[in-house]
Motif scaffolding. Structure first.
Motif, short mmCIF file in Angstrom:
data_model
loop_
_atom_site.label_atom_id
_atom_site.label_comp_id
_atom_site.label_asym_id
_atom_site.label_seq_id
_atom_site.Cartn_x
_atom_site.Cartn_y
_atom_site.Cartn_z
N SER A 115 0.54 -0.96 -0.04
CA SER A 115 0.00 0.51 -0.09
C SER A 115 1.10 1.23 0.17
CB SER A 115 -1.62 0.04 1.55
OG SER A 115 -2.18 -1.07 1.22
N SER B 258 -2.11 -1.97 -5.48
CA SER B 258 -3.27 -1.31 -6.43
C SER B 258 -5.06 -0.88 -5.55
CB SER B 258 -4.53 -2.57 -7.72
OG SER B 258 -5.01 -3.10 -6.22
N LYS B 259 -4.90 -1.24 -4.71
CA LYS B 259 -5.80 -0.60 -3.85
C LYS B 259 -4.83 -0.10 -2.30
CE LYS B 259 -9.35 -2.01 -6.57
NZ LYS B 259 -10.42 -0.61 -6.74
N SER B 260 -4.47 0.93 -1.77
CA SER B 260 -4.07 0.69 -1.22
C SER B 260 -4.88 1.85 -0.08
CB SER B 260 -2.58 1.89 -1.44
OG SER B 260 -2.19 2.99 -0.44
N PHE C 18 -8.35 3.81 -1.21
CA PHE C 18 -8.24 2.32 -1.93
C PHE C 18 -7.80 2.66 -3.19
CE2 PHE C 18 -10.02 1.76 2.18
CZ PHE C 18 -9.55 0.79 3.18
N THR C 19 -7.43 3.07 -3.32
CA THR C 19 -7.44 3.60 -5.54
C THR C 19 -5.17 3.28 -5.44
OG1 THR C 19 -6.72 6.29 -4.76
CG2 THR C 19 -9.03 5.20 -5.32
N ARG D 60 -7.17 -5.24 -14.63
CA ARG D 60 -6.95 -3.70 -14.01
C ARG D 60 -6.35 -2.61 -15.62
NH1 ARG D 60 -7.94 -1.08 -9.91
NH2 ARG D 60 -5.81 0.46 -9.57
#
Length: 218
Positions: free
Chosen positions: A18, A107-109, A114-115, A190
Motif C-alpha cells: 500500500s 492497487s487498493k492502497s 483504496f486507489t 486492472r
C-alpha cells in the motif's frame, strides 16, 4: 498461534504494497495528486507521462522493491523462526498469499482511499523473488513487445501471459502457478480500459499522452 502470525504477515505485506510510491514521488516533485492526472493511476507509466522520466524510474524501483520486501519477509520468517510456529508445509502458500496481499495493497492502497496503480511493477518485483527465471522471461517478453509496438499496457498483458506459460514450462509449485493465474487475471482486469483503447486504436504509445483523461481507478 500459527493462524494469528500468518494473518499478521499477510497484513504486513498488504501495508507494504500500500505504500503509495507514485503518489509520494509526484507530490514531492510537482506538488500534484497523480490520481488527478492522466489515467489516474499511481504507477510508473502515468508518472512518466505526467511528471517525467527520472520520477518514473524512482516509482518503478520503489514499487518493485516494496513487493520484493513483502515476499522476502515471509521467506526470512521460515529461515529464522522456529518451524513449530508455522508449519513448513505452509511456506509456498503463505508466500503466495503475501504476494497477492502486496498486489492488492498496491492497487487498493489503504493510504489512498483504496486507489492505486495497476500492479505491473509490483508483480515483477514479486516474481524476481519467487523465481528469477520467470521474472526475466516475463521482462524479456515485455521489452520485446514494447520495442515492437511501444504500448506499455499491451506489453504488460503479454508479460502476464508469458508468466503463466513459464510457470508451467519450469514446473513450478501448484501455489506459484495459481498465483500466476489469479494475479494475472487481476492485473489484466486492472487494464480493462487500456484494452478497450487498444482495440479502438487510441491507446497512447511511449512519449504520447492520453487524448482525454480516463475515469480514475476504483
Amino acid at each position: 498461534m500459527a493462524w494469528l502470525i500468518t494473518a499478521l504477515l499477510i497484513l504486513v505485506d498488504y501495508l507494504l504494497g500500500s505504500i503509495p510510491t507514485g503518489y509520494l514521488v509526484a507530490k514531492y516533485v510537482k506538488g500534484i495528486d497523480i490520481r488527478e492526472e492522466g489515467s489516474g493511476s499511481t504507477g510508473a507509466t502515468n508518472v512518466l507521462r505526467t511528471v517525467g522520466k527520472t520520477a518514473a524510474i524512482f516509482v518503478l524501483i520503489g514499487d518493485m522493491a516494496k513487493a520484493m520486501l513483502a515476499v522476502g519477509i515471509i521467506k526470512l520468517w521460515f529461515v529464522f523462526a522456529p518451524l513449530t510456529v508455522i508449519p513448513l508445509e505452509w511456506k509456498s502458500w503463505l508466500i503466495v498469499a503475501g504476494a497477492m496481499a502486496a498486489i492488492l495493497g498496491h492497487s487498493k492502497s489503504i493510504f489512498l482511499n483504496f486507489t492505486g496503480g495497476k500492479s505491473v511493477a509490483s508483480s515483477l518485483g514479486l516474481l524476481l523473488v519467487l523465481n528469477p527465471l520467470v521474472a526475466l522471461g516475463a521482462l524479456a517478453t515485455f521489452l520485446g513487445v514494447l520495442g515492437l509496438f511501444r504500448i506499455v499496457s499491451l506489453s504488460s498483458i503479454m508479460g502476464v501471459i508469458a508468466v503463466n506459460i513459464l510457470m508451467l514450462v519450469l514446473h513450478q509449485p501448484l501455489s506459484y502457478c495459481l498465483f500466476a493465474v489469479v494475479g494475472g487475471i487481476y492485473v489484466v482486469a486492472r487494464h480493462r480500459t487500456n484494452i478497450i483503447r487498444i482495440f479502438e486504436g487510441t491507446e497512447p504509445r511511449i512519449g504520447e499522452k492520453l487524448q482525454q483523461e480516463e475515469a480514475k481507478p476504483v
